[in-house]
Design an enzyme around this catalytic site. Sequence first.
Site, PDB file in Angstrom:
ATOM      1  N   PRO A 561       0.790  -1.234   0.000  1.00  0.00           N
ATOM      2  CA  PRO A 561       0.000   0.000   0.000  1.00  0.00           C
ATOM      3  C   PRO A 561       0.823   1.285   0.000  1.00  0.00           C
ATOM      4  O   PRO A 561       0.338   2.328   0.465  1.00  0.00           O
ATOM      5  CB  PRO A 561      -0.769  -0.124   1.311  1.00  0.00           C
ATOM      6  CG  PRO A 561       0.230  -0.754   2.250  1.00  0.00           C
ATOM      7  CD  PRO A 561       1.040  -1.706   1.385  1.00  0.00           C
ATOM      8  N   ASP A 562       2.085   1.267  -0.471  1.00  0.00           N
ATOM      9  CA  ASP A 562       2.955   2.439  -0.345  1.00  0.00           C
ATOM     10  C   ASP A 562       2.350   3.703  -0.944  1.00  0.00           C
ATOM     11  O   ASP A 562       2.331   4.763  -0.303  1.00  0.00           O
ATOM     12  CB  ASP A 562       4.297   2.148  -1.007  1.00  0.00           C
ATOM     13  CG  ASP A 562       5.076   1.057  -0.301  1.00  0.00           C
ATOM     14  OD1 ASP A 562       6.158   1.359   0.208  1.00  0.00           O
ATOM     15  OD2 ASP A 562       4.608  -0.091  -0.256  1.00  0.00           O
ATOM     16  N   HIS A 563       1.872   3.608  -2.199  1.00  0.00           N
ATOM     17  CA  HIS A 563       1.378   4.821  -2.854  1.00  0.00           C
ATOM     18  C   HIS A 563       0.149   5.376  -2.142  1.00  0.00           C
ATOM     19  O   HIS A 563       0.051   6.581  -1.891  1.00  0.00           O
ATOM     20  CB  HIS A 563       1.032   4.526  -4.317  1.00  0.00           C
ATOM     21  CG  HIS A 563       2.219   4.240  -5.163  1.00  0.00           C
ATOM     22  ND1 HIS A 563       2.689   2.962  -5.376  1.00  0.00           N
ATOM     23  CD2 HIS A 563       3.061   5.061  -5.856  1.00  0.00           C
ATOM     24  CE1 HIS A 563       3.751   3.006  -6.159  1.00  0.00           C
ATOM     25  NE2 HIS A 563       4.002   4.253  -6.457  1.00  0.00           N
TER      26      HIS A 563
END
Length: 808
Positions: A561-563
């Site tokens: 889920p980085d972005h």
Amino acid sequence: MALPLHGVRVLELTDGFGDTAGRFLADLGAEVVRIELPGGSASRSAQPVRSGVSVPFALRNANKLGVTLDLDGDEGQERLRDLARRSDILLEAFPPGFLAAREIGAEHLCRINPQLVAVSITGFGQDGPYRDWTATEQVLYALSGVLSRSGEPGEQPLLPPHGLIDETVGVHTAWSALLAYFDRLHTGRGQTVDISAFEVVVHGFDPGFGVQGSAAAGRSEDFPRGRPDAANFYPVYRCADGQVRICLLARRQWRGMFEWLGEPEEFADPKYDTIPARFAASDRLNPLIEKLFSTYTRDELVAEGAARGIPIGGLNTVAEVLRTEHFDASGTFVDAEIASGLAARVPSGYAKINGERAGFRTCAPELGEHNRVLFSSVADDAPVRIPAPLREPGARPFEGLRVLDMGVVVFGAELGRQFADYGADVIKIENSNFPDGLRQSKRGAALAASVAWGHRNRRSFGLNLRSPEGIRIFKRLAAEADIVLANFKPGTLASMRLSYDELAAVNPRIIVSESSAFGSVGPWNKRLGYGPLVRAACGVSALWRYSDTADGLCDGSTVYPDHIAGQVTATTILAALIDRLRTGRGAAIEVAQADAAIVQLGNQLVAEHLEPGSIGAPGNADSYSAPSGVYACAGDDEWCVVTVRDDADWARLCGVLGRSDLVDDSRFATAELRIGHRAEVDEVLAEWMLRHAPTEAMETLQAAGIPAGAMVRLPELLTNPQLVARGAYTELEHELLPTPLPTAKQVAHFATLPDWPLRQAPLAGEQTREIAEEILALSTAEIDSLVRDGVLQPPADDRALSPVSSTA
């Protein structure tokens, strides 16, 4: 708790895409008024349903007020106009032209209230050849390029878990609405904002042409057919009580694993210090690791891995997530009434502000629950005025703001970029002894593409924060800055004497954002925070596979889920900036990537809590509709997603297939019956799909009003007719790159905000002297001395580091 958007009024006319935007804004303190037609929203019956309550509706509409309006009648239209006069933001998700035909569209309401920010959220935007098409999560996964990278080689592509798209669109919508509102506070003018869910997913979920990190191996154009062989990017192994995932990225991590294995001679060659060599040898290496792990439990492996410096995380099902000790301790969940008489364990919210969770407070409103209260409000009940320095419209909203950016890798790049692209002076703090991981993923090139994408529009300041003088210099910068960004292990800033409290003592207006994998509270707070381990711990990976019994996980080529966690954090910071205009005070903000993932899986988690054992990996079959799924089309590895949502879709599909006899077939008369005969209805559709190319099938079905999306590969995004018509891509140049990179031109389309600039990413420390002179007012001699002492770190060719300068 004083929430940052207190006093901001939002009108919400959504039913599907956009609901989650209103929820996020409400969590942050806005007064969100959900407006429904007299019959109520279709989403009130969205699955999964438990005890007669739609779980998605309950979660996405918590903390809101609710009214009903008949928008086909004069009275309802006038009441909407009156509400718009007294509001700051409008979120509407009707089909293009629906509201305008009734003279209550975004442009009409902005004429009534020139300060209104009117945001339209649709599947494909207000124009372009797909404008009137139907978008579902499945369709967007297919068309965005996400589906083409998901699944096992040789198998059909696999749809990722449901819910992630809706939440991603909601977060980007909340950000865009607040960005235009922040601009309005400084210009006095509102504007219209056009958001396409398609473009949000293409650019903001897991972009094919954006910051990639270690998952870049899954982005290659070398696999035009079939899925990337991504299972061994972050391999999963069985152990005594389940499965664990490891992330062997750095050389020291592999060396720890090599020692734990007993230093087998066949892997002693230094070439195995590299990821490609280990990947190539996975058929020999994986059995050794699996044998070693087989006698350990998940918790034992995680602990032993931590002791050896090896990132290991357990794979949790959604049921296990609900009873995980860490999430209890961290406040990730709250036990609350989500509807009258129905209590559940629900994700509490995305972010903490000043140590308090901004999340679930009140359950979703009953239909028309607040009609009397809101329609009896006096006509001059104007929005709260928030003072701000005035400027002319057309500038970038963050001009004049300064950001000190210590963020690293994908999350850090994505977060800082949001402020850099919109005009802030973002100064990336870099230490040459501990370079950002993105700078280490060059793959033989002079510059990593991810650096070019993620660090554009910034300046770079080389500073050794491991020295007392470096800390002193940072505090001098912070005294004149607005925001500090960091995503280190919890406690790192405090250990450096750069905690929020210490920086606020220097600058009470400072906003400090700290992010990590699992947050600062709870037994997992010091765990290494790679996205693949977060996905495994939060239930995402367990749902991202073909079935509950499948060993293989299919999320290896994504950086989720980085972005989206970066976007969540940016939105929360923006809310704090708005609050600072009113209070003059900064804030401490914390976002855990795990919390972002758990909020986005909220539907499955709450449904599982209310009915244990009901939620598992669905594969490509929609549990609540049939026919649905990913269908093979004419050609080599060609696929198209189709979802039949209801009886009307089924009748339309039968017409397209030339099988009108099936409309009244007793086996298929209702959605429940079609689900019970899934194999038969799937076979009818599959036979037709095999005779058509995916684009032909998609266009034929969409013309009939049936959600369908051809599976698109990454290069095809650049020529997609809808993206081309909407100007979704431009080119990003850098002197160290041989060719320009395709890059997003914009995500939301703003009426008055300019497009992003595209200043090339700096070299590490490139603007060190410039910043030291301009902001710190240091003389050349002082800078030279600090450079020679290693406190300031300009590029290697700096004159103070040259042999002549060193001996002078």
